[in-house]
Design a protein around this motif. Structure first.
Motif, PDB file in Angstrom:
ATOM      1  N   ILE A 170       0.855  -1.186   0.000  1.00  0.00           N
ATOM      2  CA  ILE A 170       0.000   0.000   0.000  1.00  0.00           C
ATOM      3  C   ILE A 170       0.891   1.236   0.000  1.00  0.00           C
ATOM      4  CG2 ILE A 170      -1.851   1.237   1.192  1.00  0.00           C
ATOM      5  CD1 ILE A 170      -2.625  -1.494   0.034  1.00  0.00           C
ATOM      6  N   VAL A 171       0.644   2.144  -0.943  1.00  0.00           N
ATOM      7  CA  VAL A 171       1.494   3.317  -1.105  1.00  0.00           C
ATOM      8  C   VAL A 171       0.636   4.580  -1.208  1.00  0.00           C
ATOM      9  CG1 VAL A 171       3.355   2.042  -2.238  1.00  0.00           C
ATOM     10  CG2 VAL A 171       1.509   3.044  -3.632  1.00  0.00           C
ATOM     11  N   ARG A 172       1.269   5.697  -0.954  1.00  0.00           N
ATOM     12  CA  ARG A 172       0.650   7.008  -1.149  1.00  0.00           C
ATOM     13  C   ARG A 172       1.305   7.661  -2.355  1.00  0.00           C
ATOM     14  NH1 ARG A 172       2.552  11.691   0.610  1.00  0.00           N
ATOM     15  NH2 ARG A 172       3.969  10.656   2.064  1.00  0.00           N
ATOM     16  N   CYS A 173       0.492   8.213  -3.258  1.00  0.00           N
ATOM     17  CA  CYS A 173       1.033   8.794  -4.480  1.00  0.00           C
ATOM     18  C   CYS A 173       0.033   9.787  -5.068  1.00  0.00           C
ATOM     19  CB  CYS A 173       1.358   7.703  -5.505  1.00  0.00           C
ATOM     20  SG  CYS A 173      -0.056   6.658  -5.955  1.00  0.00           S
ATOM     21  N   MET A 174       0.451  10.484  -6.104  1.00  0.00           N
ATOM     22  CA  MET A 174      -0.444  11.387  -6.818  1.00  0.00           C
ATOM     23  C   MET A 174      -1.077  10.617  -7.973  1.00  0.00           C
ATOM     24  SD  MET A 174      -0.386  14.103  -5.047  1.00  0.00           S
ATOM     25  CE  MET A 174      -1.302  15.209  -6.119  1.00  0.00           C
ATOM     26  N   GLY A 175      -1.992   9.735  -7.624  1.00  0.00           N
ATOM     27  CA  GLY A 175      -2.603   8.849  -8.615  1.00  0.00           C
ATOM     28  C   GLY A 175      -3.668   9.507  -9.461  1.00  0.00           C
ATOM     29  N   GLY A 176      -4.271  10.583  -8.941  1.00  0.00           N
ATOM     30  CA  GLY A 176      -5.306  11.278  -9.685  1.00  0.00           C
ATOM     31  C   GLY A 176      -6.661  10.595  -9.604  1.00  0.00           C
ATOM     32  N   TRP A 177      -7.633  11.182 -10.290  1.00  0.00           N
ATOM     33  CA  TRP A 177      -9.002  10.668 -10.276  1.00  0.00           C
ATOM     34  C   TRP A 177      -9.120   9.558 -11.315  1.00  0.00           C
ATOM     35  CZ3 TRP A 177     -13.368  14.811  -9.525  1.00  0.00           C
ATOM     36  CH2 TRP A 177     -12.997  15.719  -8.528  1.00  0.00           C
ATOM     37  N   GLN A 178      -8.531   8.419 -11.018  1.00  0.00           N
ATOM     38  CA  GLN A 178      -8.570   7.287 -11.943  1.00  0.00           C
ATOM     39  C   GLN A 178      -8.328   5.996 -11.192  1.00  0.00           C
ATOM     40  OE1 GLN A 178      -5.446   7.760 -14.884  1.00  0.00           O
ATOM     41  NE2 GLN A 178      -3.962   8.467 -13.377  1.00  0.00           N
ATOM     42  N   ALA A 179      -8.680   4.896 -11.835  1.00  0.00           N
ATOM     43  CA  ALA A 179      -8.589   3.594 -11.169  1.00  0.00           C
ATOM     44  C   ALA A 179      -7.163   3.075 -11.114  1.00  0.00           C
ATOM     45  CB  ALA A 179      -9.494   2.583 -11.872  1.00  0.00           C
ATOM     46  N   TYR A 180      -6.354   3.386 -12.125  1.00  0.00           N
ATOM     47  CA  TYR A 180      -4.976   2.895 -12.183  1.00  0.00           C
ATOM     48  C   TYR A 180      -4.043   4.045 -12.567  1.00  0.00           C
ATOM     49  CZ  TYR A 180      -6.879  -1.857 -12.133  1.00  0.00           C
ATOM     50  OH  TYR A 180      -7.530  -3.015 -11.781  1.00  0.00           O
ATOM     51  N   SER A 181      -2.804   3.955 -12.096  1.00  0.00           N
ATOM     52  CA  SER A 181      -1.806   4.969 -12.430  1.00  0.00           C
ATOM     53  C   SER A 181      -0.426   4.334 -12.428  1.00  0.00           C
ATOM     54  CB  SER A 181      -1.854   6.134 -11.434  1.00  0.00           C
ATOM     55  OG  SER A 181      -1.657   5.669 -10.105  1.00  0.00           O
ATOM     56  N   VAL A 182       0.500   4.932 -13.171  1.00  0.00           N
ATOM     57  CA  VAL A 182       1.877   4.442 -13.273  1.00  0.00           C
ATOM     58  C   VAL A 182       2.826   5.500 -12.723  1.00  0.00           C
ATOM     59  CG1 VAL A 182       3.725   3.820 -14.876  1.00  0.00           C
ATOM     60  CG2 VAL A 182       1.416   2.914 -15.231  1.00  0.00           C
ATOM     61  N   HIS A 183       3.829   5.043 -11.950  1.00  0.00           N
ATOM     62  CA  HIS A 183       4.745   5.978 -11.291  1.00  0.00           C
ATOM     63  C   HIS A 183       6.165   5.439 -11.309  1.00  0.00           C
ATOM     64  CE1 HIS A 183       1.187   7.939  -9.444  1.00  0.00           C
ATOM     65  NE2 HIS A 183       0.719   6.704  -9.407  1.00  0.00           N
ATOM     66  N   ILE A 184       7.126   6.344 -11.230  1.00  0.00           N
ATOM     67  CA  ILE A 184       8.490   5.927 -10.937  1.00  0.00           C
ATOM     68  C   ILE A 184       8.581   5.692  -9.428  1.00  0.00           C
ATOM     69  CG2 ILE A 184       9.461   7.165 -12.902  1.00  0.00           C
ATOM     70  CD1 ILE A 184      10.393   9.341 -10.928  1.00  0.00           C
ATOM     71  N   GLY A 185       9.548   4.907  -9.015  1.00  0.00           N
ATOM     72  CA  GLY A 185       9.653   4.550  -7.604  1.00  0.00           C
ATOM     73  C   GLY A 185       9.796   5.738  -6.677  1.00  0.00           C
ATOM     74  N   GLY A 186      10.480   6.774  -7.128  1.00  0.00           N
ATOM     75  CA  GLY A 186      10.710   7.942  -6.286  1.00  0.00           C
ATOM     76  C   GLY A 186       9.464   8.744  -5.976  1.00  0.00           C
ATOM     77  N   ASP A 187       8.384   8.487  -6.712  1.00  0.00           N
ATOM     78  CA  ASP A 187       7.135   9.213  -6.485  1.00  0.00           C
ATOM     79  C   ASP A 187       6.166   8.459  -5.572  1.00  0.00           C
ATOM     80  OD1 ASP A 187       7.997  11.276  -8.069  1.00  0.00           O
ATOM     81  OD2 ASP A 187       6.973  10.582  -9.879  1.00  0.00           O
ATOM     82  N   LEU A 188       6.603   7.308  -5.043  1.00  0.00           N
ATOM     83  CA  LEU A 188       5.754   6.498  -4.178  1.00  0.00           C
ATOM     84  C   LEU A 188       6.261   6.532  -2.740  1.00  0.00           C
ATOM     85  CD1 LEU A 188       5.335   3.289  -6.399  1.00  0.00           C
ATOM     86  CD2 LEU A 188       3.803   5.260  -6.260  1.00  0.00           C
ATOM     87  N   ASN A 189       5.321   6.542  -1.788  1.00  0.00           N
ATOM     88  CA  ASN A 189       5.652   6.475  -0.368  1.00  0.00           C
ATOM     89  C   ASN A 189       4.864   5.333   0.263  1.00  0.00           C
ATOM     90  OD1 ASN A 189       7.193   9.218   0.248  1.00  0.00           O
ATOM     91  ND2 ASN A 189       5.515   9.686  -1.156  1.00  0.00           N
ATOM     92  N   VAL A 190       5.555   4.400   0.879  1.00  0.00           N
ATOM     93  CA  VAL A 190       4.883   3.259   1.505  1.00  0.00           C
ATOM     94  C   VAL A 190       4.042   3.740   2.682  1.00  0.00           C
ATOM     95  CG1 VAL A 190       5.220   1.090   2.769  1.00  0.00           C
ATOM     96  CG2 VAL A 190       6.667   1.633   0.795  1.00  0.00           C
ATOM     97  N   VAL A 191       2.796   3.274   2.754  1.00  0.00           N
ATOM     98  CA  VAL A 191       1.929   3.575   3.886  1.00  0.00           C
ATOM     99  C   VAL A 191       2.229   2.561   4.985  1.00  0.00           C
ATOM    100  CG1 VAL A 191      -0.456   3.728   4.706  1.00  0.00           C
ATOM    101  CG2 VAL A 191       0.139   4.564   2.422  1.00  0.00           C
TER     102      VAL A 191
END
Length: 330
Positions: free
Chosen positions: A90-111
């Protein structure tokens, strides 16, 4: 074939956004490339600053018709091409108003596991709580015995700010949009009083509830309430400017308080941009976990189920109908 449901801005709203300003789009399922992570959105945070993004006036970015709405999410890793992330995390990210999103690792924060429920990473232990703590504790330095006034007190930021100040022995006066919300502020948030902005004269009530003046005003709304609060500041009062809820839906800006009045009061006025405090997020979380465990801090979440219902929830938020931090369970 599976698709990615997205909420896009269909048209630029005039005034308060309505569901008709948005549309649901089925886009192709995104794929994680090299050093990327595919995430499925579980919770989406709705916040007033998004209206400012639509108006093109927010430092975090601009949203124009045809764009997917931006927003912070709590998401689940589905597929990872980054060694430090695994499916199911489970991560925190700027996923936006959508069901799925793609990110580089540096943009994810583990919850972390101690953030439970995970939606708290978007509310009391997320940007909402960090904003309240940074404004009242780190920036204003609220002290025991001081009179603190907080508008939008039952909203996401205001409710946390009220509890943090009350826990430090301050006398908190809230402002809210109904009698029910005012009762909640007194009974559940620890405020000493609450002003119903629809049925009471705010300025007259300032005189009654803050007879020695306002020591700290946490401005979440701007507009006439800010000007009234400044007229009732105590000497050496502090004003923390954080939000413009009363003005986000306007094309223009109303005038601010009289500078001469602020000079006479020897007031300290400072602006709060929460991103400046991002590096202190963990410090805030560890400071507040004991308060949560002791029941001295809690967050009421205004939960909407279904991504397709996000536009209606955003309309309620921007028209002041929400009760607590607005979250969409996707």
């Amino acid at each position: 074939m599976q698709s990615n449901r997205q909420i896009i801005l269909e048209s630029t709203p005039r005034g308060i956004p309505t569901p008709e300003n948005f549309s649901l789009r089925n886009a192709p399922m995104p794929e994680a490339g090299d050093d990327e992570v595919l995430c499925r959105t579980r919770y989406l945070s709705l916040d007033p600053y998004m209206r400012s993004q639509i108006a093109g006036r927010h430092p975090s970015g601009v949203v124009v018709p045809g764009d997917v709405m931006k927003g912070e999410t709590v998401s689940e890793v589905v597929r990872s091409n980054v060694a430090s992330f695994s499916p199911g995390q489970i991560v925190r990210c700027m996923g936006g108003w959508q069901a799925y999103s793609v990110h580089i690792g540096g943009d994810l924060n583990v919850v972390a596991d101690h953030i439970d429920p995970p939606s708290y990473a978007l509310s009391v232990l997320g940007m909402t709580g960090l904003t309240a703590h940074a404004g009242m504790i780190w920036q204003a330095g609220v002290r025991a015995g001081e009179c603190v006034v907080i508008p939008a007190v039952t909203g996401g930021v205001g409710s946390v700010a009220a509890q943090l100040c009350a826990a430090r022995g301050a006398r908190v006066i809230g402002i809210a949009g109904s009698g029910e919300k005012c009762r909640y502020a007194v009974d559940s948030l620890g405020t000493a009083g609450c002003i119903d902005r629809h049925s009471e004269d705010i300025e007259a009530r300032f005189g009654e509830l803050c007879p020695d003046g306002i020591d700290v005003y946490f401005d979440l709304v701007g507009g006439p309430t800010l000007r009234a609060a400044c007229r009732h500041l105590a000497h050496y009062g502090r004003v923390v400017l954080c939000g413009l809820m009363a003005e986000y839906n306007r094309a223009d800006r109303s005038p601010g308080p009289d500078p001469g009045l602020l000079i006479a009061k020897r007031a300290v006025v400072s602006g709060l941009v929460v991103y400046v405090y991002e590096h202190r997020r963990d410090e805030y979380i560890w400071e507040c976990l004991p308060l949560l465990a002791q029941g001295k801090l809690h967050q009421r979440e205004d939960l909407t189920v279904g991504l397709e219902n996000a536009p209606a929830a955003f309309h309620r938020l921007m028209s002041g109908q929400n009760f607590g931090k607005v979250i969409v369970k996707v």
